[in-house]
Design a protein around this motif. Structure first.
Motif, short mmCIF file in Angstrom:
data_model
loop_
_atom_site.label_atom_id
_atom_site.label_comp_id
_atom_site.label_asym_id
_atom_site.label_seq_id
_atom_site.Cartn_x
_atom_site.Cartn_y
_atom_site.Cartn_z
N ALA A 169 -15.35 8.89 -18.71
CA ALA A 169 -16.18 8.08 -17.80
C ALA A 169 -15.31 7.26 -16.85
O ALA A 169 -15.63 7.11 -15.67
CB ALA A 169 -17.08 7.17 -18.62
N ARG A 170 -14.21 6.74 -17.34
CA ARG A 170 -13.34 5.90 -16.50
C ARG A 170 -12.77 6.67 -15.32
O ARG A 170 -12.69 6.14 -14.20
CB ARG A 170 -12.20 5.33 -17.34
N ARG A 215 -22.72 6.57 -21.97
CA ARG A 215 -22.05 6.65 -20.67
C ARG A 215 -22.54 7.79 -19.78
O ARG A 215 -22.33 7.76 -18.58
CB ARG A 215 -20.54 6.79 -20.88
N PHE A 216 -23.17 8.80 -20.40
CA PHE A 216 -23.58 9.97 -19.64
C PHE A 216 -25.04 10.31 -19.92
O PHE A 216 -25.51 10.18 -21.04
CB PHE A 216 -22.71 11.18 -20.01
N LEU A 277 -22.59 10.84 -14.85
CA LEU A 277 -22.13 9.52 -15.24
C LEU A 277 -23.22 8.49 -14.97
O LEU A 277 -23.76 8.43 -13.86
CB LEU A 277 -20.86 9.17 -14.46
N ILE A 281 -23.31 0.88 -17.61
CA ILE A 281 -23.07 1.06 -19.03
C ILE A 281 -23.37 -0.24 -19.74
O ILE A 281 -22.82 -1.30 -19.41
CB ILE A 281 -21.60 1.46 -19.29
#
Length: 282
Positions: A169-170, A215-216, A277, A281
């Motif tokens: 995710a980052r 996160r997704f 994404l 979050i």
């Protein structure tokens, strides 16, 4: 070719961007990483996680199976999804890239995109570095901080490989996508049963949802199922390219294979899911 992906890579020590120097990559602080003669760069740093990369025999077996076209339906699905979600010029990262086969297939539909093949096996990186001129191969541990800049890639691939949700995710840009392929419990089950190979966890789908859910968000999901008709040598390579290679001795595997009729018939069954994404979050 590493030059095509240098601008998305990050120093594993300080997190700053890297620049190409003579035969190496270097960050502004001065950390330097020499390029291997086989065309990849090692960005491993610190103590490892204890995860062993695939050895030369496992990588060679995977190369044999993939290049023979046995997993073409999976490669075609990954290529379609990558082409659908990757904007022009957006970088594609394959986490646990192995030989670079799936990343190569994905880039075929993304003609302006560079690709980063990340794997903890130096034998895999050697193969991936030669898979396509737009691929830069990086030796790194998928369970640790990925040596890429924040928001630097448009699409992440994760095909039969470990996944670190927070790190994937980052490195994704806002609105970026993750394409995940995992085996179903019935994947190669007739071969698994007859050769005593490792089975797929029945809870794999549940565990995947738990890993990624924060996160997704899933966008599409498809089951890809296809038959395989293998020679005894090809069946041995299929067994030797995965985790069973660490648990069944080669001699014992050959003894079991010798008892099978040729060709060896089995069915591959995987689930391919594309995620987006999340915008926030919790």
């Amino acid at each position: 070719m590493l030059q095509s992906v240098v601008d998305v890579l990050a120093c594993p020590h300080c997190g700053q961007g890297l620049a190409a120097a003579e035969g190496s990559l270097r960050c502004p602080v001065g950390h330097t990483f020499d390029l291997a003669k086989q065309g990849y760069v090692s960005l491993l740093a610190g103590a490892g996680t204890g995860i062993d990369g695939d050895d030369a025999a496992m990588v060679a077996a995977r190369h044999e199976v993939l290049e023979a076209g046995h997993y073409t339906p999976v490669g075609e699905h990954v290529a379609r999804e990558a082409a659908r979600v990757t904007p022009a010029g957006g970088a594609v990262l394959d986490v646990g890239a192995g030989t670079g086969y799936y990343l190569r297939e994905a880039l075929a539909g993304c003609p302006d995109s560079p690709g980063v093949a990340l794997d903890v096996s130096k034998y895999a990186c050697r193969r991936a570095a030669k898979a396509d001129p737009r691929i830069g191969a990086v030796l790194a541990d998928a369970w640790r901080a990925l040596p890429l800049l924040d928001g630097s890639v448009s699409t992440v691939l994760n095909v039969f490989a470990p996944r670190h949700a927070a790190e994937m995710a980052r490195v994704l840009r806002p609105g970026g996508h993750l394409v995940v392929v995992t085996p179903e419990p019935r994947h190669l089950v007739s071969l698994v049963d007859r050769l005593g190979l490792i089975t797929v966890d029945e809870r794999k789908r549940q565990r995947l949802d738990e890993q990624l859910g924060d996160r997704f968000e899933p966008v599409t999901s498809s089951e890809v199922t296809f038959g395989l008709s293998l020679s005894l040598g090809e069946a041995e390579a299929v067994a030797a390219m995965g985790p069973s290679a660490r648990h069944v001795a080669a001699a014992e595997l050959r003894d079991r294979l010798a008892e099978l009729p040729e060709p060896v018939e089995t069915t591959a069954a995987v689930t391919a899911t594309t995620y987006r994404l999340r915008t926030s979050i919790d």
